[in-house]
Write a protein that holds these residues in place. Structure first.
Motif, PDB file in Angstrom:
ATOM      1  N   PHE A  47      35.677 -37.513   3.827  1.00 20.33           N
ATOM      2  CA  PHE A  47      36.941 -38.238   3.787  1.00 20.33           C
ATOM      3  C   PHE A  47      36.777 -39.659   4.308  1.00 20.33           C
ATOM      4  CE2 PHE A  47      40.696 -39.743   6.100  1.00 20.33           C
ATOM      5  CZ  PHE A  47      41.621 -39.796   5.078  1.00 20.33           C
ATOM      6  N   TRP A  48      36.181 -39.807   5.490  1.00 17.93           N
ATOM      7  CA  TRP A  48      36.050 -41.142   6.076  1.00 17.93           C
ATOM      8  C   TRP A  48      35.153 -42.024   5.214  1.00 17.93           C
ATOM      9  CZ3 TRP A  48      39.844 -42.157   9.033  1.00 17.93           C
ATOM     10  CH2 TRP A  48      40.387 -41.186   9.853  1.00 17.93           C
ATOM     11  N   GLU A  49      34.066 -41.485   4.721  1.00 20.49           N
ATOM     12  CA  GLU A  49      33.161 -42.278   3.891  1.00 20.49           C
ATOM     13  C   GLU A  49      33.818 -42.681   2.573  1.00 20.49           C
ATOM     14  OE1 GLU A  49      29.507 -40.013   3.769  1.00 20.49           O
ATOM     15  OE2 GLU A  49      28.967 -40.666   5.801  1.00 20.49           O
ATOM     16  N   GLU A  50      34.603 -41.797   1.975  1.00 24.63           N
ATOM     17  CA  GLU A  50      35.311 -42.126   0.734  1.00 24.63           C
ATOM     18  C   GLU A  50      36.401 -43.173   0.950  1.00 24.63           C
ATOM     19  OE1 GLU A  50      36.712 -38.387  -0.808  1.00 24.63           O
ATOM     20  OE2 GLU A  50      34.817 -38.004  -1.861  1.00 24.63           O
ATOM     21  N   ASN A  51      36.810 -43.363   2.190  1.00 20.10           N
ATOM     22  CA  ASN A  51      37.827 -44.355   2.524  1.00 20.10           C
ATOM     23  C   ASN A  51      37.222 -45.617   3.147  1.00 20.10           C
ATOM     24  OD1 ASN A  51      40.722 -43.367   1.948  1.00 20.10           O
ATOM     25  ND2 ASN A  51      39.603 -41.558   2.637  1.00 20.10           N
ATOM     26  N   ASN A  52      35.972 -45.880   2.768  1.00 19.57           N
ATOM     27  CA  ASN A  52      35.264 -47.116   3.136  1.00 19.57           C
ATOM     28  C   ASN A  52      34.973 -47.286   4.622  1.00 19.57           C
ATOM     29  OD1 ASN A  52      35.207 -47.985   0.390  1.00 19.57           O
ATOM     30  ND2 ASN A  52      37.355 -48.547   0.612  1.00 19.57           N
ATOM     31  N   PHE A  53      34.829 -46.179   5.332  1.00 21.25           N
ATOM     32  CA  PHE A  53      34.398 -46.229   6.721  1.00 21.25           C
ATOM     33  C   PHE A  53      32.876 -46.127   6.739  1.00 21.25           C
ATOM     34  CE2 PHE A  53      38.769 -45.413   7.311  1.00 21.25           C
ATOM     35  CZ  PHE A  53      39.100 -45.693   8.621  1.00 21.25           C
ATOM     36  N   LYS A  54      32.269 -46.894   7.631  1.00 18.94           N
ATOM     37  CA  LYS A  54      30.807 -46.906   7.774  1.00 18.94           C
ATOM     38  C   LYS A  54      30.424 -46.276   9.103  1.00 18.94           C
ATOM     39  CE  LYS A  54      30.555 -49.351   4.023  1.00 18.94           C
ATOM     40  NZ  LYS A  54      30.817 -48.597   2.854  1.00 18.94           N
ATOM     41  N   LYS A  55      29.372 -45.474   9.074  1.00 17.41           N
ATOM     42  CA  LYS A  55      28.870 -44.852  10.301  1.00 17.41           C
ATOM     43  C   LYS A  55      28.284 -45.949  11.192  1.00 17.41           C
ATOM     44  CE  LYS A  55      26.202 -41.280   9.761  1.00 17.41           C
ATOM     45  NZ  LYS A  55      25.039 -40.393   9.620  1.00 17.41           N
ATOM     46  N   VAL A  56      28.725 -45.999  12.460  1.00 17.51           N
ATOM     47  CA  VAL A  56      28.230 -47.024  13.380  1.00 17.51           C
ATOM     48  C   VAL A  56      27.528 -46.446  14.610  1.00 17.51           C
ATOM     49  CG1 VAL A  56      29.881 -48.797  12.680  1.00 17.51           C
ATOM     50  CG2 VAL A  56      30.487 -47.232  14.546  1.00 17.51           C
ATOM     51  N   ARG A  57      27.754 -45.164  14.887  1.00 16.30           N
ATOM     52  CA  ARG A  57      27.143 -44.601  16.093  1.00 16.30           C
ATOM     53  C   ARG A  57      27.170 -43.079  16.036  1.00 16.30           C
ATOM     54  NH1 ARG A  57      30.662 -46.252  19.953  1.00 16.30           N
ATOM     55  NH2 ARG A  57      31.467 -44.227  20.486  1.00 16.30           N
ATOM     56  N   VAL A  58      26.161 -42.467  16.653  1.00 20.62           N
ATOM     57  CA  VAL A  58      26.116 -41.016  16.811  1.00 20.62           C
ATOM     58  C   VAL A  58      25.860 -40.729  18.287  1.00 20.62           C
ATOM     59  CG1 VAL A  58      24.915 -38.879  16.211  1.00 20.62           C
ATOM     60  CG2 VAL A  58      25.240 -40.658  14.466  1.00 20.62           C
ATOM     61  N   THR A  59      26.708 -39.911  18.883  1.00 21.87           N
ATOM     62  CA  THR A  59      26.516 -39.487  20.266  1.00 21.87           C
ATOM     63  C   THR A  59      26.078 -38.034  20.240  1.00 21.87           C
ATOM     64  OG1 THR A  59      28.238 -41.010  21.014  1.00 21.87           O
ATOM     65  CG2 THR A  59      27.593 -39.254  22.533  1.00 21.87           C
ATOM     66  N   LYS A  60      24.841 -37.800  20.633  1.00 21.59           N
ATOM     67  CA  LYS A  60      24.258 -36.458  20.594  1.00 21.59           C
ATOM     68  C   LYS A  60      24.968 -35.511  21.562  1.00 21.59           C
ATOM     69  CE  LYS A  60      20.960 -37.244  17.655  1.00 21.59           C
ATOM     70  NZ  LYS A  60      21.009 -36.629  16.353  1.00 21.59           N
TER      71      LYS A  60
END
Length: 170
Positions: free
Chosen positions: A140-153
């Motif tokens: 959903f977020w990717e289809e709405n033009n959101f870009k991954k900026v961080r991953v917290t393990k």
């Protein structure tokens, strides 16, 4: 809490108030029966819901919104406006009625909120936190033009999952 109220055609998005608690909680319980994702369990618990409401109620930058169509709740959103280098609305929880998913409602609501927040409080960035195992939300977020900026393990230590943070510049 930030006061929020916008009507766009047949959808009303407004702040959850004390009088809404039971109605919203019943809606959440209904959603719980349709969800198979284990990462929602803590989010939908009655005690967790009340805790989130109080957190929102006493914090000046928090939003907790109900999405209503035809007099019925069809979704909720919980987030926070953060004054960083840019004004950002960080969405921690966004759920649309299970029966209405994949029909464009979530995208429409997201755009209504983005437009309202940009015009009323100067927000120019939307961000969202997503559990790494929630593939539907990631899509959903990717289809709405959101870009991954961080991953917290291991952010969700109770289920040993990561938090993925997405952003979209408005």
């Amino acid at each position: 809490m930030l006061s929020f109220s916008v009507i766009n055609q047949d959808i009303s998005i407004s702040s959850i108030v004390k009088e809404d608690i039971l109605k919203v909680q019943k809606w959440i319980e209904k959603q719980n029966h349709y969800l198979d994702e284990s990462f929602y369990v803590n989010s939908l618990d009655v005690n967790e819901f009340i805790k989130r409401f109080i957190e929102y109620y006493v914090c000046e930058d928090e939003i907790f919104l109900k999405i209503v169509r035809d007099g019925n709740i069809i979704g909720i959103i919980k987030g926070r406006v953060e004054k960083k280098e840019e004004m950002e609305l960080f969405i921690w929880f966004f759920m649309v009625d299970c029966d209405l998913r994949n029909k464009g409602i979530g995208k429409r609501v997201l755009n209504i909120i983005a437009d309202h927040c940009t015009k009323s409080i100067g927000v120019n960035v939307l961000a969202a936190g997503v559990c790494s195992s929630n593939l539907k939300a990631i899509k959903f977020w990717e289809e709405n033009n959101f870009k991954k900026v961080r991953v917290t393990k291991n952010f969700f230590d109770n289920i040993n999952k990561d938090l993925i943070v997405y952003r979209r510049i408005l």
